[in-house]
Every structure is written in C-alpha cells, then in structure tokens.
Design an enzyme around this catalytic site. Structure first.
Site, PDB file in Angstrom:
ATOM      1  N   ASP A  73      32.985  46.786 -44.851  1.00  0.00           N
ATOM      2  CA  ASP A  73      34.038  46.529 -45.838  1.00  0.00           C
ATOM      3  C   ASP A  73      33.775  45.201 -46.536  1.00  0.00           C
ATOM      4  OD1 ASP A  73      34.698  45.224 -43.364  1.00  0.00           O
ATOM      5  OD2 ASP A  73      36.742  44.910 -44.077  1.00  0.00           O
ATOM      6  N   ASP A 104      27.646  39.197 -47.712  1.00  0.00           N
ATOM      7  CA  ASP A 104      28.673  39.370 -46.673  1.00  0.00           C
ATOM      8  C   ASP A 104      29.202  40.792 -46.687  1.00  0.00           C
ATOM      9  OD1 ASP A 104      30.560  38.915 -44.742  1.00  0.00           O
ATOM     10  OD2 ASP A 104      31.933  37.822 -46.034  1.00  0.00           O
ATOM     11  N   GLU A 143      37.111  44.276 -41.276  1.00  0.00           N
ATOM     12  CA  GLU A 143      36.873  42.878 -40.896  1.00  0.00           C
ATOM     13  C   GLU A 143      37.449  41.915 -41.905  1.00  0.00           C
ATOM     14  OE1 GLU A 143      34.856  38.972 -40.382  1.00  0.00           O
ATOM     15  OE2 GLU A 143      34.918  40.278 -42.160  1.00  0.00           O
TER      16      GLU A 143
END
Length: 388
Positions: A73, A104, A143
């Site tokens: 995610d 990320d 997350e």
C-alpha cells in the site's frame, strides 16, 4: 520479467493507495507461485476499518528460515498534475524509476523478490543446495494508515499455523542519503496520551466564581515536559515527550472554560517500558498538581514498543553484504519513526534495509535504477551468506 525493475514497474502501475490492493499482491503472487512458493492470500477485518488483503508465501519446510517483509500500500499521490510523469505510470526517465511507491516501498519489495528468484535459480530451485532452509515473504496492504489488518495479524495467523521465523529483513527505505549508509536495527517505542485539567466554567467578569484551567494546564505542560526523560542509552537517542495540541473547546471570548486538554506523544528508548514510562509521567503530574489542581492523563493503547536487534552474526552478514556491493559500511541505527518492524520483533530478530528515503511520500517519488540493481545484489549477498 522477474528483474527488480520490471517487478517494481508492475507494482507501481497498481494504484494501491491504502487500503486498496489494486492488483499489487497479485503481481507478487504470480511471480512467487511460478518459482515454487506456496502462497496464501489472507484477508483481515476489523469493525470500523476496511478489509485488507495480505500475502504469505513460503518455499522450504526446514530451518534456517529467513523472511522478507514489506507493504504494497502507498500514500495518496496528492496533486497528480504536479508530477512530471504519471504518479502510477512506472515510467523510467533519466535513469530514475518514477511513481508512488518507488521508494516506499514497492522498489524494495521488487528487489527482494528478484534477489530470491535469482538465489533459487542458482541453487536448483531451493533455498540451499542440500534441500534445507526456507525463504518466505510477509507482505501487507495495511501499513501506511491504521496498521490494524496487516502485519500484526498476518504474523499471528502464521504463528497459529505453526510458522516460525529465524530472521527477517524488512525492505523499508532505511538509507538517509546514499544506498548503504544505514541499517535500522531498532526503533524507539511510541506512546500517546491526553492531559485533562478540570476547571469551573464562568463569566470572565466574575473570575472568583470560576476556576480557569488554562493557566493550570500551562504549568502542568512545563512540569511534565521540561525535565529530560533520560539521556539516551548505548543504542538509542534520548527519549522525548512532545505536546502536540492544546484546546479548551471554547468559541466564546467572554467565558472561562470548564476544562482544558493537551495531547502529547512520547518516543522512548530502552531505559523504559511502557508501564514504567507511564508511571514516570504520572508521578511528575501528581507532584505538579499538589492538592489544588485536578488533572488526569488518559493513555492511548499502543503496540509500538521499543525494540532492538543487537549486533551479532545476522547483522554482521548484512553489513558484509552491503559493504561488498556499495563500498560503504552502514551505521546500525535506531533513529526514525515506527514501522512494521515493531510487530516482527516479537517473533524474530529483524533488520530494516532498503532504498534511500529522500523522495518517499513526495511529488515525483523516484529511485535510481542503479540503486534497484545494487539493492538486489545486496539481498543476494545476504541470502548467500545466510545459507552458505
């Protein structure tokens, strides 16, 4: 294609803004299934939150068992018109892979998958040539937001199935400026709370008929936060308590409020446990209140406890692999905010090593293609040493 760049581009093209999956886990599941992994898609639910898909994949049935963890995610792209390329295009431009999640942490996941596939191909499709050893992936889609239906539940699910892990590599963007400069080996704990101070509401023209909590909460904020909580430890910087808001819920300028409240967060090191930290703050509050001020703290539930993976054979082999590929000896750091490593640390030693985090969550998030290649080689080096 199973090289890191191809996998990363496929992942970025899935607009998996938390908690949506948008096909990202399927990209990984297809690649791992083809390599002989046993894959499980697990959906977790919690009232008031979105259902979230997770992926657990394993090859091998014996130890030693190393797992690679991560999240697919991503945060929202923001103003997509501000991007120089499409936020979910996965476009390579001037030697950089662009897109939300490039750093990320879809890029890091892609490197770990590519490295594992290369390692298996070099060892007859097995983690170790003699048939022993196991490699797995713990991948969540939860997350970047509440982290309720993700890694914490996936680990519990795996444990209930009898899964055990010896070591974990979490591919979060750990490096500060250059690939190879930092391994995260721990994180400070996080504890939030709200300070409430009671007063008596009244008209400002008649202060003797009221009790103003604003001066009192100001004094208490200083009393609680002015003195350092500690001076750091061998592996951690000093703990810090920061007040983040003060409010009385009062829109009238001629009314003395009946209550004041202030929110705060503490980042704490291994000088404290959650219980001892709360006791320390409560003691300061009680001393400052004396017999006059009525105040209390309401603590928020927290699963962000302090942890550290102490230097040893596992950190040594990671440092060796990083130094060989990048030419840099990384710092073993415990700085920064929280990550899913806080959950993993309850099951096995965990280190965090991924890409350089300078552009994460920014417009035009991007990673040098060369860094993807190097990180893949680092992960290959870790696997070779681990199963050597």
């Amino acid at each position: 294609m199973t090289d890191a760049l191809s996998i990363a581009r496929d992942l970025i093209r899935c607009p998996s803004v938390t908690p949506a999956d948008a096909g990202a886990l399927g990209v990984l599941e297809n690649a791992l299934n083809a390599a002989g992994f046993t894959c499980h898609r697990v959906t977790f639910s919690e009232p008031g939150t979105a259902d979230v898909d997770n992926l657990y994949a394993r090859i091998g049935s014996e130890g030693p068992h190393i797992t690679f963890a991560g999240h697919t995610d991503v945060v929202p792209a923001g103003d997509e018109s501000a991007w120089s390329v499409g936020a979910f295009s996965g476009e390579v431009k001037d030697g950089f892979l662009h897109g939300r999640g490039a750093v990320d942490m879809k890029g890091g996941i892609a490197c770990s998958v590519a490295a594992v596939l290369e390692h298996l191909a070099a060892n007859g499709g097995k983690p170790r040539g003699d048939g022993t050893g196991s490699i797995s992936f713990l991948i969540t889609g939860d997350e970047e937001d509440v982290s309720i239906n993700g890694t914490i539940k996936l680990l519990k699910w795996a444990a209930e199935r009898g899964e055990t892990f010896d070591h974990c590599v979490l591919g979060e963007p750990s490096n500060v400026e250059t690939l190879g400069d930092t391994i995260k080996v721990g994180r400070r704990g996080s504890q939030s709370g709200t300070l409430y101070v009671d007063g008596v509401q009244g008209h400002v023209a008649y202060p003797h008929r009221a009790s103003n909590p604003v001066p009192d909460i100001s004094r208490l904020i200083v009393a609680i936060s002015d003195e350092p909580l500690d001076h750091g430890s061998a592996q951690f910087q000093a703990s810090n308590l920061e007040f983040t808001s003060v409010d009385v819920g009062n829109k009238a300028n001629n009314v003395i409020p009946g209550e004041a409240r202030a929110k705060f967060n503490i980042r704490y090191n291994d000088n404290h446990t959650q219980a001892s930290l709360r006791e320390l703050v409560e003691t300061r509050l009680a001393k400052a209140c004396g017999n006059r001020i009525k105040a209390r703290i309401v603590w928020e539930p927290s699963n962000s406890n302090v942890f550290v993976t102490k230097p040893g054979p596992f950190t040594d082999l990671a440092v060796s692999a990083i130094e060989e590929i990048t030419g840099r000896k990384p710092e073993l750091s415990t700085s920064g905010g929280t990550s899913d490593a806080r959950f993993i640390s309850s099951y096995c030693p965990v280190i965090e090593f991924g890409l350089v985090g300078q552009t994460m969550h920014q417009v035009d998030e991007r990673v040098p293609v060369k860094d993807l290649e190097k990180l893949t080689q680092v992960y290959r080096g870790i696997l070779t040493r681990y199963f050597g």
